[in-house]
Design a protein around this motif. Structure first.
Motif, PDB file in Angstrom:
ATOM      1  N   GLU A  81      40.808  43.910  46.754  1.00 26.89           N
ATOM      2  CA  GLU A  81      40.254  44.269  45.443  1.00 26.89           C
ATOM      3  C   GLU A  81      41.160  45.261  44.712  1.00 26.89           C
ATOM      4  O   GLU A  81      41.412  45.115  43.510  1.00 26.89           O
ATOM      5  CB  GLU A  81      38.842  44.856  45.608  1.00 26.89           C
ATOM      6  CG  GLU A  81      37.825  43.832  46.052  1.00 26.89           C
ATOM      7  CD  GLU A  81      36.494  44.433  46.468  1.00 26.89           C
ATOM      8  OE1 GLU A  81      35.525  43.658  46.555  1.00 26.89           O
ATOM      9  OE2 GLU A  81      36.405  45.656  46.716  1.00 26.89           O
ATOM     10  N   ASP A  82      41.669  46.257  45.442  1.00 31.67           N
ATOM     11  CA  ASP A  82      42.587  47.219  44.844  1.00 31.67           C
ATOM     12  C   ASP A  82      43.887  46.554  44.407  1.00 31.67           C
ATOM     13  O   ASP A  82      44.452  46.891  43.363  1.00 31.67           O
ATOM     14  CB  ASP A  82      42.886  48.366  45.816  1.00 31.67           C
ATOM     15  CG  ASP A  82      41.693  49.270  46.068  1.00 31.67           C
ATOM     16  OD1 ASP A  82      40.699  49.187  45.306  1.00 31.67           O
ATOM     17  OD2 ASP A  82      41.747  50.052  47.045  1.00 31.67           O
ATOM     18  N   LYS A  85      43.221  44.788  41.135  1.00 33.49           N
ATOM     19  CA  LYS A  85      43.128  45.756  40.048  1.00 33.49           C
ATOM     20  C   LYS A  85      44.517  46.272  39.656  1.00 33.49           C
ATOM     21  O   LYS A  85      44.829  46.439  38.489  1.00 33.49           O
ATOM     22  CB  LYS A  85      42.241  46.935  40.450  1.00 33.49           C
ATOM     23  CG  LYS A  85      40.771  46.606  40.478  1.00 33.49           C
ATOM     24  CD  LYS A  85      39.963  47.817  40.950  1.00 33.49           C
ATOM     25  CE  LYS A  85      38.522  47.431  41.184  1.00 33.49           C
ATOM     26  NZ  LYS A  85      37.741  48.533  41.785  1.00 33.49           N
ATOM     27  N   THR A  86      45.354  46.537  40.658  1.00 36.08           N
ATOM     28  CA  THR A  86      46.694  47.049  40.400  1.00 36.08           C
ATOM     29  C   THR A  86      47.553  46.032  39.674  1.00 36.08           C
ATOM     30  O   THR A  86      48.322  46.365  38.767  1.00 36.08           O
ATOM     31  CB  THR A  86      47.363  47.471  41.722  1.00 36.08           C
ATOM     32  OG1 THR A  86      46.526  48.443  42.365  1.00 36.08           O
ATOM     33  CG2 THR A  86      48.736  48.052  41.494  1.00 36.08           C
ATOM     34  N   ALA A  88      46.417  43.575  37.821  1.00 34.65           N
ATOM     35  CA  ALA A  88      45.700  43.039  36.651  1.00 34.65           C
ATOM     36  C   ALA A  88      46.509  43.043  35.362  1.00 34.65           C
ATOM     37  O   ALA A  88      46.446  42.071  34.602  1.00 34.65           O
ATOM     38  CB  ALA A  88      44.372  43.764  36.456  1.00 34.65           C
TER      39      ALA A  88
END
Length: 95
Positions: A81-82, A85-86, A88
């Motif tokens: 998930e991180d 996000k990074t 994205a």
């Protein structure tokens, strides 16, 4: 409307259902086997082994292994998930 996510979820549900059914079949077979063996074997006296109290119970080993696996899986999920996000800002939807 059928989407890739819907199709993946249906495949996952089918896989989990088949897995549970297979597990039920194996458990029933083992139960039948245990019942059969018990019917033909005499009761054995309890044996006291030295240091037996230091050996973990099978239930504790299984529980510990699955607790550890759950922690690893949760850590991997957070990492994924991180990572999303990074990254994205580089994805087409972000532009």
């Amino acid at each position: 409307m059928v989407t890739a996510i819907t199709t993946a979820q249906e495949l996952e549900e089918g896989f989990l259902s088949a897995t549970r059914k297979g597990q039920e079949i194996v458990l029933e077979a083992i139960k039948t086997w245990v019942d059969t063996v018990q019917a033909f074997t005499p009761d054995l006296p309890a044996v006291q082994l030295p240091f037996a109290d230091l050996v973990p119970q099978p239930e504790d080993v299984v529980s510990g292994a699955y607790d550890f696996a759950a922690q690893v899986l949760a850590s991997q999920k957070k990492f994924a998930e991180d990572l999303i996000k990074t990254a994205a800002p580089l994805l087409p939807a972000a532009k």
